[in-house]
Enzyme design. Sequence first.
Site, PDB file in Angstrom:
ATOM      1  CB  SER A   1      -0.948   0.016   1.192  1.00  0.00           C
ATOM      2  OG  SER A   1      -1.987  -0.895   0.965  1.00  0.00           O
TER       3      SER A   1
ATOM      4  CE  LYS B   1      -3.730   0.635  -1.064  1.00  0.00           C
ATOM      5  NZ  LYS B   1      -4.456   0.223   0.165  1.00  0.00           N
TER       6      LYS B   1
ATOM      7  CE1 TYR C   1      -4.823  -1.228  -4.533  1.00  0.00           C
ATOM      8  CE2 TYR C   1      -5.323  -3.565  -4.540  1.00  0.00           C
ATOM      9  CZ  TYR C   1      -5.078  -2.404  -3.854  1.00  0.00           C
ATOM     10  OH  TYR C   1      -5.056  -2.412  -2.472  1.00  0.00           O
TER      11      TYR C   1
ATOM     12  CE1 TYR D   1      -4.882   1.493   4.372  1.00  0.00           C
ATOM     13  CE2 TYR D   1      -3.335   0.314   5.772  1.00  0.00           C
ATOM     14  CZ  TYR D   1      -3.717   0.752   4.525  1.00  0.00           C
ATOM     15  OH  TYR D   1      -2.953   0.475   3.441  1.00  0.00           O
TER      16      TYR D   1
ATOM     17  CB  VAL E   1      -0.084  -5.882   4.185  1.00  0.00           C
ATOM     18  CG1 VAL E   1      -1.338  -5.331   4.815  1.00  0.00           C
ATOM     19  CG2 VAL E   1      -0.245  -6.103   2.700  1.00  0.00           C
TER      20      VAL E   1
HETATM   21  N1  GLN Z   1      -2.336  -5.250  -1.977  1.00  0.00           N
HETATM   22  C1  GLN Z   1      -2.827  -5.175  -0.641  1.00  0.00           C
HETATM   23  C2  GLN Z   1      -4.324  -5.379  -0.628  1.00  0.00           C
HETATM   24  O1  GLN Z   1      -4.963  -4.894  -1.505  1.00  0.00           O
HETATM   25  C3  GLN Z   1      -2.478  -3.842  -0.056  1.00  0.00           C
HETATM   26  C4  GLN Z   1      -2.983  -3.663   1.360  1.00  0.00           C
HETATM   27  C5  GLN Z   1      -2.031  -2.950   2.260  1.00  0.00           C
HETATM   28  O2  GLN Z   1      -0.842  -2.903   2.040  1.00  0.00           O
HETATM   29  N2  GLN Z   1      -2.551  -2.455   3.357  1.00  0.00           N
HETATM   30  O3  GLN Z   1      -4.876  -6.013   0.227  1.00  0.00           O
END
Ligand code: GLN
Length: 324
Positions: free
Chosen positions: A79, A82, A206, A258, A276
């Site tokens: 993430s 992003k 994505y 988050y 993650v």
């Molecule tokens: N690719 C992961 C997902 O979509 C990214 C989530 C994350 O890093 N928090 O679940």
Amino acid sequence: MPNRDAPDPDGPNRKAPNLKAVVREIADEMRQRTDRGEVASYIPELARVDAGAFGMAVIDANGNIATGGDSDVPFSIQSISKVFTLTLALGKVGDRLWRRVGREPSGSPFNSIVQLERECGIPRNPFINAGAIAVTDLILSGHQPREALGEILRFMQFLADDASITIDNAVAASEQRTGFRNSALANYMKSFGVLDNPVDYTLGVYFHHCAIAMTCRQLATAGRFLAHLGRNPDTGMSVVPPERARRINAIMLTCGHYDGSGEFAYRVGLPGKSGVGGGILAVAPGKASIAVWSPGLDAAGNSHLGRVALEALTKRMGWSIFGQ
Ligand code: GLN
């Protein structure tokens, strides 16, 4: 009787801490910690990562770099990508982006679907999965998935000044096989007309941008424009206008972790974005760009020791944006 002439080590004239020594110290401390959190397993390929890894890289305003631990080992940025897709999409469509995505913290887990129905398919912010999928869809419009992905990857290589950065296709394929939640989020948004492209195309891009693999050193380099008013202070090259850098930082602070964003602001006090894969990119405005990596996560899906290390760093360097 205290010696009045002896300098107070914590007084106003205390010597500025030595960044390299502080980073080395923190990496040593983290190596010894036994509380490491849980490695993400819902993407099977990520579960294979060594939970004992720890890396950190900090680049100050003068371009000095301090590293500790596994700072040159590539990991899945997940993430954290992003932040960069948001930057790219804002460059493409400007403030029109905010018709598709909000900019309020969600207070929900990163893969939650609950708010989407009440809020007509408009995700709360660009950093929860639904919001990032909507942002990816904007980048994809007018292109083939392969072109859009190439553009994202080249942007990362440009920012990190390193053409060797690649996508870990095993991680992307692993998520593509098991990403049922993300499929649900994308299909749900599509039903509200929030996505323009075929759901499979948007999800494909994505999953692949989440699977970009980078080291702490590369990531800290890539984040420098956010710490320095939108430009890389070494090259003088402008990536975004200062106002945009400030706003991206604001969204990182409020939404980057988050439903752990409040806790991160409370403890670390910097804009930050987690993934993650166990990485965190953090920005000390005017001072430094920071990347940490420790694969074990806390309950909100954020790197546990990554946060602990950043808390120690901001405390020892006096870098929290909220004061000492
Ligand atoms: N690719 C992961 C997902 O979509 C990214 C989530 C994350 O890093 N928090 O679940």
